[in-house]
Design a protein around this motif. Structure first.
Motif, mmCIF file in Angstrom:
data_model
loop_
_atom_site.group_PDB
_atom_site.id
_atom_site.type_symbol
_atom_site.label_atom_id
_atom_site.label_comp_id
_atom_site.label_asym_id
_atom_site.label_seq_id
_atom_site.Cartn_x
_atom_site.Cartn_y
_atom_site.Cartn_z
ATOM 1 N N VAL A 138 0.835 -1.202 0.000
ATOM 2 C CA VAL A 138 0.000 0.000 0.000
ATOM 3 C C VAL A 138 0.867 1.248 0.000
ATOM 4 C CG1 VAL A 138 -1.641 1.333 1.387
ATOM 5 C CG2 VAL A 138 -2.019 -1.095 1.025
ATOM 6 N N VAL A 139 1.948 1.231 0.770
ATOM 7 C CA VAL A 139 2.857 2.381 0.799
ATOM 8 C C VAL A 139 3.473 2.598 -0.588
ATOM 9 C CG1 VAL A 139 5.043 3.218 1.741
ATOM 10 C CG2 VAL A 139 3.304 2.305 3.262
ATOM 11 N N CYS A 140 3.878 1.535 -1.253
ATOM 12 C CA CYS A 140 4.440 1.676 -2.604
ATOM 13 C C CYS A 140 3.418 2.247 -3.577
ATOM 14 C CB CYS A 140 4.952 0.333 -3.114
ATOM 15 S SG CYS A 140 6.514 -0.163 -2.405
ATOM 16 N N VAL A 141 2.188 1.782 -3.505
ATOM 17 C CA VAL A 141 1.148 2.306 -4.390
ATOM 18 C C VAL A 141 0.905 3.788 -4.105
ATOM 19 C CG1 VAL A 141 -1.321 2.168 -4.940
ATOM 20 C CG2 VAL A 141 0.040 0.083 -4.803
ATOM 21 N N LEU A 142 0.849 4.168 -2.839
ATOM 22 C CA LEU A 142 0.638 5.574 -2.501
ATOM 23 C C LEU A 142 1.803 6.446 -2.970
ATOM 24 C CD1 LEU A 142 -0.919 5.269 1.071
ATOM 25 C CD2 LEU A 142 -2.080 5.906 -1.048
ATOM 26 N N LEU A 143 3.024 5.953 -2.788
ATOM 27 C CA LEU A 143 4.174 6.721 -3.263
ATOM 28 C C LEU A 143 4.203 6.799 -4.789
ATOM 29 C CD1 LEU A 143 6.966 5.561 -0.795
ATOM 30 C CD2 LEU A 143 5.706 7.720 -0.800
ATOM 31 N N GLY B 219 -1.611 9.239 4.390
ATOM 32 C CA GLY B 219 -1.985 7.830 4.224
ATOM 33 C C GLY B 219 -0.826 6.896 4.490
ATOM 34 N N VAL B 220 0.369 7.255 4.033
ATOM 35 C CA VAL B 220 1.566 6.436 4.268
ATOM 36 C C VAL B 220 1.857 6.343 5.767
ATOM 37 C CG1 VAL B 220 4.077 6.377 3.984
ATOM 38 C CG2 VAL B 220 2.613 6.786 2.011
ATOM 39 N N VAL B 221 1.829 7.486 6.446
ATOM 40 C CA VAL B 221 2.121 7.500 7.883
ATOM 41 C C VAL B 221 1.084 6.682 8.651
ATOM 42 C CG1 VAL B 221 2.193 8.990 9.925
ATOM 43 C CG2 VAL B 221 3.414 9.650 7.854
ATOM 44 N N LEU B 222 -0.180 6.867 8.333
ATOM 45 C CA LEU B 222 -1.223 6.111 9.033
ATOM 46 C C LEU B 222 -1.116 4.615 8.750
ATOM 47 C CD1 LEU B 222 -4.279 8.488 8.631
ATOM 48 C CD2 LEU B 222 -2.946 8.029 10.695
ATOM 49 N N GLN B 223 -0.789 4.264 7.532
ATOM 50 C CA GLN B 223 -0.614 2.843 7.187
ATOM 51 C C GLN B 223 0.528 2.233 7.997
ATOM 52 O OE1 GLN B 223 -2.552 1.056 5.196
ATOM 53 N NE2 GLN B 223 -1.345 -0.794 5.242
ATOM 54 N N LEU B 224 1.649 2.933 8.070
ATOM 55 C CA LEU B 224 2.808 2.396 8.790
ATOM 56 C C LEU B 224 2.611 2.396 10.303
ATOM 57 C CD1 LEU B 224 5.714 3.898 6.678
ATOM 58 C CD2 LEU B 224 4.848 1.555 6.679
ATOM 59 N N LEU B 225 1.740 3.264 10.813
ATOM 60 C CA LEU B 225 1.481 3.281 12.254
ATOM 61 C C LEU B 225 0.430 2.271 12.686
ATOM 62 C CD1 LEU B 225 1.522 7.099 13.097
ATOM 63 C CD2 LEU B 225 3.227 5.385 13.695
ATOM 64 N N THR B 226 -0.583 2.042 11.861
ATOM 65 C CA THR B 226 -1.698 1.197 12.296
ATOM 66 C C THR B 226 -1.547 -0.280 11.944
ATOM 67 O OG1 THR B 226 -2.940 1.714 10.280
ATOM 68 C CG2 THR B 226 -3.340 3.099 12.215
ATOM 69 N N THR B 227 -0.872 -0.602 10.860
ATOM 70 C CA THR B 227 -0.772 -1.997 10.436
ATOM 71 C C THR B 227 -0.081 -2.895 11.469
ATOM 72 O OG1 THR B 227 -0.843 -1.331 8.134
ATOM 73 C CG2 THR B 227 -0.003 -3.523 8.595
ATOM 74 N N PRO B 228 1.040 -2.495 12.063
ATOM 75 C CA PRO B 228 1.654 -3.381 13.056
ATOM 76 C C PRO B 228 0.747 -3.652 14.267
ATOM 77 C CG PRO B 228 3.205 -1.692 12.389
ATOM 78 C CD PRO B 228 1.887 -1.327 11.793
ATOM 79 N N PHE B 229 0.011 -2.627 14.693
ATOM 80 C CA PHE B 229 -0.891 -2.834 15.830
ATOM 81 C C PHE B 229 -2.040 -3.760 15.461
ATOM 82 C CE2 PHE B 229 0.983 1.352 16.862
ATOM 83 C CZ PHE B 229 1.593 0.977 18.054
#
Length: 115
Positions: free
Chosen positions: A47-52, A70-80
């Protein structure tokens, strides 16, 4: 084609491939814990690659803010989310695969008196 367009297309294709790999892992891996781990890592980076890639294709300030958020939220929420799914699977009694040699959570729960 410009360099940004090529980079954006490459990132979008790479992200889509990572998401497809996550889908294959979801089907092929042996237990819920492996599935949650693989899906979280591959899908989050996909998802991060697609957004970038979208950012490279549309390099405007307003687009940049939304996509970077969107990138920041994806990287913060996915591990949790992956942790919570794995912990819920463990608490519900989902069996570990036979190839798993350690069960650190069982020891931790025993020490706290929850197992």
């Amino acid at each position: 084609m410009t360099v940004l367009a090529v980079a954006g297309n490459v990132l979008a294709v790479m992200g889509t491939a990572l998401i497809a790999i996550a889908a294959v892992g979801l089907i092929r891996l042996p237990d819920a814990y492996n599935r949650a781990n693989a899906t979280a890592k591959a899908a989050a980076t996909g998802v991060v690659c697609v957004l970038l890639g979208a950012l490279a294709l549309m390099p405007e300030p307003a687009t940049a803010w939304f996509l970077l958020l969107g990138v920041v939220l994806q990287l913060l929420t996915t591990p949790f989310g992956a942790y919570t799914v794995g912990h819920a699977a463990y608490r519900s009694g989902s069996p570990l695969d036979a190839s798993t040699h350690r069960d650190d959570l069982r020891e931790s729960l025993r020490e706290r008196g929850e197992a």
